[in-house]
Design a protein around this motif. Structure first.
Motif, PDB file in Angstrom:
ATOM      1  N   VAL B  20       0.889  -1.158   0.000  1.00 41.14           N
ATOM      2  CA  VAL B  20       0.000   0.000   0.000  1.00 41.14           C
ATOM      3  C   VAL B  20       0.931   1.213   0.000  1.00 41.14           C
ATOM      4  O   VAL B  20       1.598   1.503   0.997  1.00 41.14           O
ATOM      5  N   TYR B  21       1.001   1.878  -1.139  1.00 42.38           N
ATOM      6  CA  TYR B  21       1.961   2.969  -1.301  1.00 42.38           C
ATOM      7  C   TYR B  21       1.371   4.252  -0.743  1.00 42.38           C
ATOM      8  O   TYR B  21       0.318   4.717  -1.192  1.00 42.38           O
ATOM      9  N   ILE B  22       2.045   4.827   0.228  1.00 41.85           N
ATOM     10  CA  ILE B  22       1.491   5.966   0.984  1.00 41.85           C
ATOM     11  C   ILE B  22       2.342   7.220   0.797  1.00 41.85           C
ATOM     12  O   ILE B  22       3.207   7.246  -0.075  1.00 41.85           O
ATOM     13  N   GLN B  23       2.091   8.220   1.627  1.00 38.65           N
ATOM     14  CA  GLN B  23       2.871   9.442   1.504  1.00 38.65           C
ATOM     15  C   GLN B  23       4.319   9.150   1.900  1.00 38.65           C
ATOM     16  O   GLN B  23       4.593   8.261   2.703  1.00 38.65           O
ATOM     17  N   GLU B  24       5.218   9.925   1.327  1.00 35.64           N
ATOM     18  CA  GLU B  24       6.650   9.672   1.481  1.00 35.64           C
ATOM     19  C   GLU B  24       7.102   9.795   2.936  1.00 35.64           C
ATOM     20  O   GLU B  24       6.627  10.652   3.680  1.00 35.64           O
ATOM     21  N   TYR B  53       1.464   8.289  -8.089  1.00 37.39           N
ATOM     22  CA  TYR B  53       1.595   7.133  -8.982  1.00 37.39           C
ATOM     23  C   TYR B  53       3.008   7.055  -9.549  1.00 37.39           C
ATOM     24  O   TYR B  53       3.596   5.979  -9.666  1.00 37.39           O
ATOM     25  N   SER B  57       5.677   4.069  -9.061  1.00 36.79           N
ATOM     26  CA  SER B  57       6.249   3.345 -10.191  1.00 36.79           C
ATOM     27  C   SER B  57       7.768   3.336 -10.121  1.00 36.79           C
ATOM     28  O   SER B  57       8.399   2.313 -10.387  1.00 36.79           O
ATOM     29  N   VAL B  58       8.356   4.488  -9.760  1.00 39.52           N
ATOM     30  CA  VAL B  58       9.821   4.559  -9.626  1.00 39.52           C
ATOM     31  C   VAL B  58      10.283   3.597  -8.534  1.00 39.52           C
ATOM     32  O   VAL B  58      11.252   2.855  -8.691  1.00 39.52           O
ATOM     33  N   CYS B  59       9.562   3.599  -7.431  1.00 39.12           N
ATOM     34  CA  CYS B  59       9.905   2.738  -6.294  1.00 39.12           C
ATOM     35  C   CYS B  59       9.867   1.272  -6.697  1.00 39.12           C
ATOM     36  O   CYS B  59      10.812   0.520  -6.457  1.00 39.12           O
ATOM     37  N   VAL B  60       8.751   0.870  -7.326  1.00 38.09           N
ATOM     38  CA  VAL B  60       8.575  -0.525  -7.729  1.00 38.09           C
ATOM     39  C   VAL B  60       9.698  -0.947  -8.665  1.00 38.09           C
ATOM     40  O   VAL B  60      10.303  -2.010  -8.528  1.00 38.09           O
ATOM     41  N   ALA B  69       1.355  -3.237  -6.262  1.00 43.72           N
ATOM     42  CA  ALA B  69       1.313  -2.041  -5.423  1.00 43.72           C
ATOM     43  C   ALA B  69      -0.005  -1.305  -5.628  1.00 43.72           C
ATOM     44  O   ALA B  69      -0.411  -1.036  -6.754  1.00 43.72           O
ATOM     45  N   LEU B  70      -0.678  -0.986  -4.510  1.00 39.74           N
ATOM     46  CA  LEU B  70      -1.901  -0.188  -4.545  1.00 39.74           C
ATOM     47  C   LEU B  70      -1.553   1.207  -4.066  1.00 39.74           C
ATOM     48  O   LEU B  70      -0.718   1.365  -3.170  1.00 39.74           O
ATOM     49  N   ILE B  71      -2.193   2.205  -4.643  1.00 39.29           N
ATOM     50  CA  ILE B  71      -1.841   3.580  -4.302  1.00 39.29           C
ATOM     51  C   ILE B  71      -2.897   4.183  -3.397  1.00 39.29           C
ATOM     52  O   ILE B  71      -4.081   4.254  -3.765  1.00 39.29           O
ATOM     53  N   ASP B  72      -2.501   4.641  -2.234  1.00 38.86           N
ATOM     54  CA  ASP B  72      -3.430   5.276  -1.302  1.00 38.86           C
ATOM     55  C   ASP B  72      -3.832   6.622  -1.869  1.00 38.86           C
ATOM     56  O   ASP B  72      -3.050   7.300  -2.536  1.00 38.86           O
ATOM     57  N   GLY B  73      -5.065   7.030  -1.619  1.00 40.25           N
ATOM     58  CA  GLY B  73      -5.546   8.318  -2.085  1.00 40.25           C
ATOM     59  C   GLY B  73      -4.827   9.460  -1.405  1.00 40.25           C
ATOM     60  O   GLY B  73      -4.206   9.279  -0.355  1.00 40.25           O
TER      61      GLY B  73
END
Lengths: 102, 133
Positions: B20-24, B53, B57-60, B69-73
């Motif tokens: 779950v990809y969240i704020q940095e 997003y 993508s860069v992280c993945v 990877a799911l992107i948190d709002g």
């Protein structure tokens, strides 16, 4: 050498106040936390003050083992689709890895 | 990441895995880390959906992440529900309840705990094969 003794005495006297202040900072939103922490010396927060304990306490959150996991529907990073947590109920366990690049 | 990728490869037939990809955690406009500067991991806080997003993508890609990877709002709702920032591991059982909740990252990020929980919750692969015959 007196100034060392005085500094130690000062930090000791301020210890509860500074610890409370650090806890207050950690309880802020991550954005605000980052904005404040870039000005705080690491040695103070994590070395002298009990930063790690405060962190684990403040960042614990309200969920406990055994609670229902909050449901959600989120899109995949390549926009290929959506996933809903509860779609796995009764079928398989789900591993959630929260994180970011930095 | 290698530990998580290995877990994913081993258990993906029996459990669902999601980043779950969240704020940095350490955006360049806030509390930057020397390690990040050295490794050229420089991301500004993600303020638009597109930015988040892109960062994901860069992280993945750069970390070789195999999990979906799911992107948190941008409202960070899921992160707030789970207190997921800066990183955290959860295992949700089949009945929808929390089976494992790691301590807050970075201290609690222990893939080994996920593995021992999964071992408890899913059939061993050999046993699963025997059952399906």
């Amino acid at each position: 050498m007196k100034w060392i003794a005085r500094s130690v005495a000062l930090v000791a006297a301020l210890y509860p106040t500074l610890s409370a202040a650090l806890a207050g900072i950690i309880l802020q939103s991550p954005g605000r936390f980052g904005q404040v922490m870039k000005h705080v010396p690491m040695a103070l927060a994590w070395g002298i003050l009990p930063g790690r304990s405060i962190w684990l306490w403040a960042r614990d959150g309200s969920l406990a083992v055994g609670d229902q996991a909050p449901d959600f529907t989120l899109s995949t990073h390549d926009h290929s689709g959506e996933a809903t947590l509860s779609s796995h109920r009764g079928v398989r366990p789900v591993v959630l890895v929260f994180g970011s690049y930095t | 990441m290698p530990a998580l990728n290995a877990l994913y490869r081993e258990y993906r037939d029996r459990a669902a895995f999601y980043i779950v990809y969240i704020q940095e955690a350490h955006p360049i406009d806030a509390w930057q880390l020397d390690d990040n500067i050295e490794d050229d991991v420089l991301v500004a806080s993600t303020k638009t959906t597109d930015e988040r997003y892109s960062a994901a993508s860069v992280c993945v890609r750069n970390l070789g992440i195999e999990l979906p990877a799911l992107i948190d709002g941008l409202d960070n709702k899921v992160e707030r529900d789970y207190t997921g920032w800066p990183d955290r591991l959860y295992v949700i059982d089949r009945d929808g309840t929390i089976a494992l909740k790691s301590a807050a990252g970075p201290f609690g990020f222990k893939p080994a705990d996920v593995e021992s929980t999964l071992k408890r919750l899913v059939p061993a692969r050999a046993a699963a094969h025997i059952e399906s015959r």
